[in-house]
Scaffold this motif. Structure first.
Motif, PDB file in Angstrom:
ATOM      1  N   LYS A 108       0.716  -1.316   0.113  1.00 13.78           N
ATOM      2  CA  LYS A 108       0.094   0.050  -0.115  1.00 13.78           C
ATOM      3  C   LYS A 108       0.801   1.167  -0.033  1.00 13.78           C
ATOM      4  O   LYS A 108       0.458   2.199  -0.841  1.00 13.78           O
ATOM      5  N   GLU A 109       2.163   1.361   0.671  1.00 11.89           N
ATOM      6  CA  GLU A 109       2.802   2.433   0.618  1.00 11.89           C
ATOM      7  C   GLU A 109       3.322   2.706  -0.756  1.00 11.89           C
ATOM      8  O   GLU A 109       3.327   3.678  -0.936  1.00 11.89           O
ATOM      9  N   ILE A 110       3.642   1.704  -1.486  1.00 18.62           N
ATOM     10  CA  ILE A 110       4.171   1.983  -2.641  1.00 18.62           C
ATOM     11  C   ILE A 110       3.333   2.559  -3.453  1.00 18.62           C
ATOM     12  O   ILE A 110       3.327   3.462  -4.305  1.00 18.62           O
ATOM     13  N   LEU A 111       1.779   1.855  -3.336  1.00 20.81           N
ATOM     14  CA  LEU A 111       0.574   2.294  -4.350  1.00 20.81           C
ATOM     15  C   LEU A 111       0.446   3.650  -3.821  1.00 20.81           C
ATOM     16  O   LEU A 111       0.052   4.603  -4.784  1.00 20.81           O
ATOM     17  N   ASP A 112       0.423   4.332  -2.696  1.00 16.66           N
ATOM     18  CA  ASP A 112       0.334   5.485  -2.311  1.00 16.66           C
ATOM     19  C   ASP A 112       1.225   6.472  -2.808  1.00 16.66           C
ATOM     20  O   ASP A 112       0.921   7.642  -3.314  1.00 16.66           O
ATOM     21  N   GLU A 113       2.711   6.055  -2.900  1.00 15.46           N
ATOM     22  CA  GLU A 113       3.784   6.821  -3.452  1.00 15.46           C
ATOM     23  C   GLU A 113       3.341   6.915  -4.919  1.00 15.46           C
ATOM     24  O   GLU A 113       3.288   8.148  -5.718  1.00 15.46           O
ATOM     25  N   ILE A 114       2.992   6.149  -5.709  1.00 20.25           N
ATOM     26  CA  ILE A 114       2.549   6.158  -7.282  1.00 20.25           C
ATOM     27  C   ILE A 114       1.467   7.081  -7.435  1.00 20.25           C
ATOM     28  O   ILE A 114       1.371   7.876  -8.212  1.00 20.25           O
ATOM     29  N   ASN A 115       0.264   6.974  -6.455  1.00 23.74           N
ATOM     30  CA  ASN A 115      -0.803   7.919  -6.575  1.00 23.74           C
ATOM     31  C   ASN A 115      -0.378   9.360  -6.600  1.00 23.74           C
ATOM     32  O   ASN A 115      -0.668  10.100  -7.046  1.00 23.74           O
ATOM     33  N   LYS A 116       0.515   9.717  -5.470  1.00 21.43           N
ATOM     34  CA  LYS A 116       1.279  11.075  -5.393  1.00 21.43           C
ATOM     35  C   LYS A 116       1.773  11.469  -6.672  1.00 21.43           C
ATOM     36  O   LYS A 116       1.622  12.485  -7.185  1.00 21.43           O
ATOM     37  N   SER A 117       2.771  10.678  -7.086  1.00 19.93           N
ATOM     38  CA  SER A 117       3.365  10.931  -8.401  1.00 19.93           C
ATOM     39  C   SER A 117       2.550  10.931  -9.484  1.00 19.93           C
ATOM     40  O   SER A 117       2.959  11.762 -10.416  1.00 19.93           O
ATOM     41  N   THR A 118       1.731  10.204  -9.654  1.00 16.69           N
ATOM     42  CA  THR A 118       0.778  10.606 -11.000  1.00 16.69           C
ATOM     43  C   THR A 118      -0.138  11.766 -10.765  1.00 16.69           C
ATOM     44  O   THR A 118      -0.309  12.305 -11.799  1.00 16.69           O
ATOM     45  N   ALA A 119      -0.816  11.970  -9.460  1.00 13.48           N
ATOM     46  CA  ALA A 119      -1.379  13.275  -9.514  1.00 13.48           C
ATOM     47  C   ALA A 119      -0.294  14.389  -9.835  1.00 13.48           C
ATOM     48  O   ALA A 119      -0.766  15.335 -10.560  1.00 13.48           O
ATOM     49  N   ALA A 120       0.851  14.248  -9.353  1.00 12.27           N
ATOM     50  CA  ALA A 120       1.775  15.315  -9.691  1.00 12.27           C
ATOM     51  C   ALA A 120       2.074  15.437 -11.166  1.00 12.27           C
ATOM     52  O   ALA A 120       2.091  16.606 -11.636  1.00 12.27           O
TER      53      ALA A 120
END
Length: 176
Positions: free
Chosen positions: A55-67
């Motif tokens: 989940k932590e990696i998926l959350d990081e991907i979510n952040k970078s995708t939004a950015a």
């Protein structure tokens, strides 16, 4: 389930239960189904799958995708507990064939998931954003020289089981 029934029943899920795990044996079966997909010139070494339950990696991907999209942060994986990324070698035998090969792999996985009662969705945006983040790709163990193309998110829907639709022609078609 019959193949055509699974095709008719498959739908894109956008409300996964993040707390309901997909059993390892079912994830393995879904991955194996993906590995049976047709690949241009049978160049299987041109693709790589990464199964992410972190989940932590998926959350990081979510952040970078939004950015990367310059939009407000959100869950691009819709709460799915498992996301399977399909990456392609940067060295391909024909221009853009990695998109066709990846689509075949993911479609096999989505149909297999549906057959097993696992909800799913085909994802493109987060994989594309991830492909521009070399540090995150390395953290995920994606081999050097490969880049994420698309992904399949799998899990169980909060809104219940999908209902089969009647198979019909919904695209423009002609017969010669």
């Amino acid at each position: 389930m019959e193949t055509l029934e699974a095709i008719a029943k498959r739908k894109s899920t956008r409300d996964f239960d993040p707390n309901k795990a997909v059993p390892d044996d079912i994830v393995d079966m879904i991955v194996k189904a993906g590995c049976q997909a047709p690949i241009g010139a049978n160049k299987r070494e041109s693709l790589h799958l990464t199964v992410c339950r972190n989940k932590e990696i998926l959350d990081e991907i979510n952040k970078s995708t939004a950015a990367a999209m310059n939009i407000e942060e959100r869950d691009f994986f819709y709460g799915a507990p498992v996301v399977i990324f399909v990456s392609a070698s940067e060295k391909q035998m024909a221009p853009s064939i990695e998109f066709a090969n990846t689509a075949c792999v993911i479609e096999n996985m989505l149909i297999a998931a549906t057959d097993a009662g696992v909800d799913n969705i085909y994802l493109w945006g987060p994989a594309q954003a991830l492909s521009r983040n070399k540090e995150m790709c390395a953290k995920m163990g994606i081999p050097e020289g490969f880049r994420p193309v698309s992904a399949a998110a799998i899990g169980y829907s909060l809104s219940g089981e999908a209902q089969a639709r009647e198979l019909s022609v919904s695209l423009s078609i002609n017969y010669i």
